[in-house]
Design a protein around this motif. Sequence first.
Motif, PDB file in Angstrom:
ATOM      1  N   ARG A 189      41.328 -32.247 117.995  1.00  0.00           N
ATOM      2  CA  ARG A 189      42.250 -31.197 118.416  1.00  0.00           C
ATOM      3  C   ARG A 189      41.509 -30.299 119.402  1.00  0.00           C
ATOM      4  NH1 ARG A 189      47.086 -30.240 116.596  1.00  0.00           N
ATOM      5  NH2 ARG A 189      48.067 -28.197 116.718  1.00  0.00           N
ATOM      6  N   PRO A 190      41.456 -30.708 120.673  1.00  0.00           N
ATOM      7  CA  PRO A 190      40.608 -30.006 121.642  1.00  0.00           C
ATOM      8  C   PRO A 190      41.007 -28.554 121.893  1.00  0.00           C
ATOM      9  CG  PRO A 190      42.009 -31.630 122.729  1.00  0.00           C
ATOM     10  CD  PRO A 190      42.141 -31.870 121.268  1.00  0.00           C
ATOM     11  N   TRP A 191      42.272 -28.221 121.682  1.00  0.00           N
ATOM     12  CA  TRP A 191      42.695 -26.805 121.704  1.00  0.00           C
ATOM     13  C   TRP A 191      43.804 -26.647 120.666  1.00  0.00           C
ATOM     14  CZ3 TRP A 191      43.701 -30.048 125.936  1.00  0.00           C
ATOM     15  CH2 TRP A 191      45.033 -30.320 126.206  1.00  0.00           C
ATOM     16  N   ASN A 192      44.055 -25.391 120.293  1.00  0.00           N
ATOM     17  CA  ASN A 192      44.944 -25.123 119.165  1.00  0.00           C
ATOM     18  C   ASN A 192      46.346 -25.685 119.363  1.00  0.00           C
ATOM     19  OD1 ASN A 192      42.966 -23.834 117.724  1.00  0.00           O
ATOM     20  ND2 ASN A 192      43.523 -21.783 118.411  1.00  0.00           N
ATOM     21  N   GLY A 193      46.847 -25.638 120.594  1.00  0.00           N
ATOM     22  CA  GLY A 193      48.211 -26.093 120.838  1.00  0.00           C
ATOM     23  C   GLY A 193      48.329 -27.549 121.223  1.00  0.00           C
ATOM     24  N   TYR A 194      47.234 -28.306 121.162  1.00  0.00           N
ATOM     25  CA  TYR A 194      47.291 -29.699 121.595  1.00  0.00           C
ATOM     26  C   TYR A 194      48.170 -30.528 120.663  1.00  0.00           C
ATOM     27  CZ  TYR A 194      46.044 -34.527 122.472  1.00  0.00           C
ATOM     28  OH  TYR A 194      46.116 -35.882 122.740  1.00  0.00           O
ATOM     29  N   ARG A 195      48.956 -31.400 121.274  1.00  0.00           N
ATOM     30  CA  ARG A 195      49.777 -32.303 120.479  1.00  0.00           C
ATOM     31  C   ARG A 195      50.199 -33.495 121.327  1.00  0.00           C
ATOM     32  NH1 ARG A 195      55.987 -30.170 120.093  1.00  0.00           N
ATOM     33  NH2 ARG A 195      56.374 -29.940 122.310  1.00  0.00           N
ATOM     34  N   ARG A 196      50.476 -34.564 120.644  1.00  0.00           N
ATOM     35  CA  ARG A 196      51.163 -35.722 121.200  1.00  0.00           C
ATOM     36  C   ARG A 196      52.322 -36.010 120.267  1.00  0.00           C
ATOM     37  NH1 ARG A 196      48.739 -39.772 124.498  1.00  0.00           N
ATOM     38  NH2 ARG A 196      50.459 -41.085 123.807  1.00  0.00           N
ATOM     39  N   LEU A 197      53.497 -36.240 120.821  1.00  0.00           N
ATOM     40  CA  LEU A 197      54.685 -36.413 119.995  1.00  0.00           C
ATOM     41  C   LEU A 197      54.675 -37.721 119.220  1.00  0.00           C
ATOM     42  CD1 LEU A 197      57.429 -35.082 122.437  1.00  0.00           C
ATOM     43  CD2 LEU A 197      56.238 -33.851 120.625  1.00  0.00           C
ATOM     44  N   ASP A 198      53.861 -38.685 119.655  1.00  0.00           N
ATOM     45  CA  ASP A 198      53.895 -40.007 119.029  1.00  0.00           C
ATOM     46  C   ASP A 198      52.707 -40.286 118.117  1.00  0.00           C
ATOM     47  OD1 ASP A 198      52.324 -39.864 121.302  1.00  0.00           O
ATOM     48  OD2 ASP A 198      52.617 -41.955 121.857  1.00  0.00           O
ATOM     49  N   VAL A 199      51.765 -39.345 118.001  1.00  0.00           N
ATOM     50  CA  VAL A 199      50.629 -39.521 117.097  1.00  0.00           C
ATOM     51  C   VAL A 199      50.326 -38.185 116.430  1.00  0.00           C
ATOM     52  CG1 VAL A 199      49.614 -41.347 118.519  1.00  0.00           C
ATOM     53  CG2 VAL A 199      48.862 -38.977 118.825  1.00  0.00           C
ATOM     54  N   LYS A 200      49.475 -38.235 115.407  1.00  0.00           N
ATOM     55  CA  LYS A 200      48.963 -37.033 114.781  1.00  0.00           C
ATOM     56  C   LYS A 200      47.444 -37.053 114.892  1.00  0.00           C
ATOM     57  CE  LYS A 200      52.702 -36.247 111.458  1.00  0.00           C
ATOM     58  NZ  LYS A 200      53.070 -36.075 110.023  1.00  0.00           N
ATOM     59  N   THR A 201      46.883 -35.908 115.268  1.00  0.00           N
ATOM     60  CA  THR A 201      45.442 -35.808 115.409  1.00  0.00           C
ATOM     61  C   THR A 201      44.951 -34.555 114.703  1.00  0.00           C
ATOM     62  OG1 THR A 201      45.616 -34.567 117.486  1.00  0.00           O
ATOM     63  CG2 THR A 201      45.504 -36.967 117.646  1.00  0.00           C
ATOM     64  N   GLY A 202      43.680 -34.522 114.379  1.00  0.00           N
ATOM     65  CA  GLY A 202      43.110 -33.349 113.739  1.00  0.00           C
ATOM     66  C   GLY A 202      41.598 -33.441 113.723  1.00  0.00           C
ATOM     67  N   ALA A 203      40.961 -32.337 113.331  1.00  0.00           N
ATOM     68  CA  ALA A 203      39.502 -32.286 113.325  1.00  0.00           C
ATOM     69  C   ALA A 203      39.028 -31.187 112.399  1.00  0.00           C
ATOM     70  CB  ALA A 203      38.976 -32.047 114.740  1.00  0.00           C
ATOM     71  N   SER A 204      37.793 -31.307 111.947  1.00  0.00           N
ATOM     72  CA  SER A 204      37.148 -30.223 111.222  1.00  0.00           C
ATOM     73  C   SER A 204      36.767 -29.130 112.211  1.00  0.00           C
ATOM     74  CB  SER A 204      35.921 -30.761 110.476  1.00  0.00           C
ATOM     75  OG  SER A 204      35.019 -31.361 111.391  1.00  0.00           O
ATOM     76  N   GLY A 205      36.201 -28.048 111.721  1.00  0.00           N
ATOM     77  CA  GLY A 205      35.990 -26.881 112.577  1.00  0.00           C
ATOM     78  C   GLY A 205      34.723 -26.866 113.396  1.00  0.00           C
ATOM     79  N   GLY A 206      33.875 -27.885 113.283  1.00  0.00           N
ATOM     80  CA  GLY A 206      32.584 -27.825 113.947  1.00  0.00           C
ATOM     81  C   GLY A 206      32.489 -28.539 115.275  1.00  0.00           C
ATOM     82  N   TRP A 207      33.600 -28.624 116.009  1.00  0.00           N
ATOM     83  CA  TRP A 207      33.605 -29.307 117.302  1.00  0.00           C
ATOM     84  C   TRP A 207      33.764 -28.302 118.432  1.00  0.00           C
ATOM     85  CZ3 TRP A 207      32.562 -34.473 117.446  1.00  0.00           C
ATOM     86  CH2 TRP A 207      32.708 -35.177 116.247  1.00  0.00           C
ATOM     87  N   TYR A 208      33.074 -28.567 119.534  1.00  0.00           N
ATOM     88  CA  TYR A 208      33.179 -27.727 120.728  1.00  0.00           C
ATOM     89  C   TYR A 208      33.856 -28.522 121.834  1.00  0.00           C
ATOM     90  CZ  TYR A 208      31.881 -24.826 124.739  1.00  0.00           C
ATOM     91  OH  TYR A 208      31.924 -24.043 125.863  1.00  0.00           O
ATOM     92  N   THR A 209      34.821 -27.894 122.501  1.00  0.00           N
ATOM     93  CA  THR A 209      35.600 -28.581 123.535  1.00  0.00           C
ATOM     94  C   THR A 209      35.056 -28.274 124.917  1.00  0.00           C
ATOM     95  OG1 THR A 209      37.581 -28.457 122.164  1.00  0.00           O
ATOM     96  CG2 THR A 209      37.899 -28.927 124.504  1.00  0.00           C
ATOM     97  N   ASP A 210      34.836 -29.309 125.706  1.00  0.00           N
ATOM     98  CA  ASP A 210      34.446 -29.178 127.112  1.00  0.00           C
ATOM     99  C   ASP A 210      35.577 -29.671 128.003  1.00  0.00           C
ATOM    100  OD1 ASP A 210      31.880 -28.075 127.770  1.00  0.00           O
ATOM    101  OD2 ASP A 210      30.965 -29.721 126.644  1.00  0.00           O
ATOM    102  N   GLY A 211      35.664 -29.093 129.215  1.00  0.00           N
ATOM    103  CA  GLY A 211      36.635 -29.558 130.202  1.00  0.00           C
ATOM    104  C   GLY A 211      37.829 -28.656 130.369  1.00  0.00           C
TER     105      GLY A 211
END
Length: 550
Positions: A189-211
Amino acid sequence: MPKFLPKRMKARLTLAAATLWALHAPVATAAETVTSNPSVIVSAPVASAKSTAKSAAKPTPAKPTKAFPVKKVASPKSTVARRRIRPGVSIPWTGPRPSPVSLATRSEAREGVLKKVTNGIDIPIENAAALVPFFEQLYRHQKGDIPGPVRVLHYGDSHTAADELTGSMREQFQQAFGDGGAGYSFAGRPWNGYRRLDVKTGASGGWYTDGLVGRTGDGKYGLGGVSVSSKRAHESIYLLAEGQTFELFYLQQPGGGEVAVYDNGNLIGQFSTALPGSTLGLTPGSTPGSTPGSTLGSTLGSTAELTGETSKPAYFHYDTEAGQHKLEVETLDALPVRLFGWVAEKPTGVTYETLGINGAEASIMLGWNTPVLRSNIERRNPALIAMAFGTNEAGRRDLTVDGYRALYKDLIRRLREAAPAATILIVGPPDREGYTRKAGWVAMDTLDTIVEAQRQAALASGCAFWDQREKMGGKGAMRQWVQAGMAQFDHVHFTVAGYRMIGSALYRDVMSQYDVFLKARGDLAAIPAANPAGSAVAAKPAAGGLEAGQ
């Protein structure tokens, strides 16, 4: 509001009041309304009344954006109030409070919008002949001559990231040509509002997003320009999707950490993300912990072109039985791990892959590492690449037709070098208005420069061009879309209904040219039978179809 209330209670009461105001504003239907909440995040699709009320009752706490705590440094006091906006998070709407729209006005505006979009079919896709290679792949795929799915990559800004427009395209393509699966999606989940309508994604809290917009890095962000990294043990990400073939795009780097991969809770592989020379873990063809009938592998991408790089893109491949799978990746040590995204595919059909970043301008792609991007694009082997930027550039005053055209031609060149067989479709920006206290809402003139520069770049580079603003009704059309409940009150973004209408119009126009292609192809195929002696007879192109420069 009483001053003695705690800050958290005040925030909840304020959100609840705004929600009640939004729920009682005059609207046409729940599915097609525009939110009246002045604090709405303008780049996100409008939430339904039910979801808005739910969020008001239980606000979602903000997730940390860094993997490690940062030492706080005292700063001098300032008399100027500042808002902190995290990268990848859209700025809340702070413009004028929208006035309620009467049902009569809304109904009239909706009829006007529908008429303009319907009449837009008479505005042809410019240089539609550039779509022929894509159409040929669709045609041969339908006949069963081409194995595997036909892939579409759609790059863009928040209009793309919302996955409403692209979701509409995906649904219609897959209904007509088969469901090829989700294709590529960002890791975790690279940012809080990220979504794809055809899949579900998620992550624990220890990831840092680049880009994301506002963050600078080494540019090694993968296919969509976004990566997630961690240096902690037992951090995880997951993907819930249907498919038969799955891949994980990641970065091999010096001292890379070990990861484990699970499918529906079962260990299917464990490998190192370190560069060759250290412990590599899983090797191509090995199957530790695999289920019967599955194959695994971890391979490097385009090593000949990556000579001298300190890190390289790599791929974890997993074949399994068709169905829904929950793929998880867990870090096993406190060493760096960087992930780009997942791929979920079915044996045949179309994938329509959303690669949008909130707030992005087209120039963001120039900062992406070329060898990494090229390797990832080659791995996906797209039949069609769509580029849809321009909205965020509209606020700039330094743009010129010559400068922006040169930038777009450079981006097209880079994409074409990575995917020489792919068709490229340039999608022009939608209409946009800016607000000033003196003049109110006014059309943004910079869009004239942007649209013209994109058109010239597309035609000069052999790409098709779709003028989205003209399809909406031309310059200044956004105001009617807002009144119709098809666009949000920021006069920039659309509602769910508006995005889906734009997506349907784009699909309609592409498929109308596909019908012309099929007729022309049938005419050409019939020539040898009608002229057995081999006389030279040229098939006349069908009306309105596939002529360069349209």
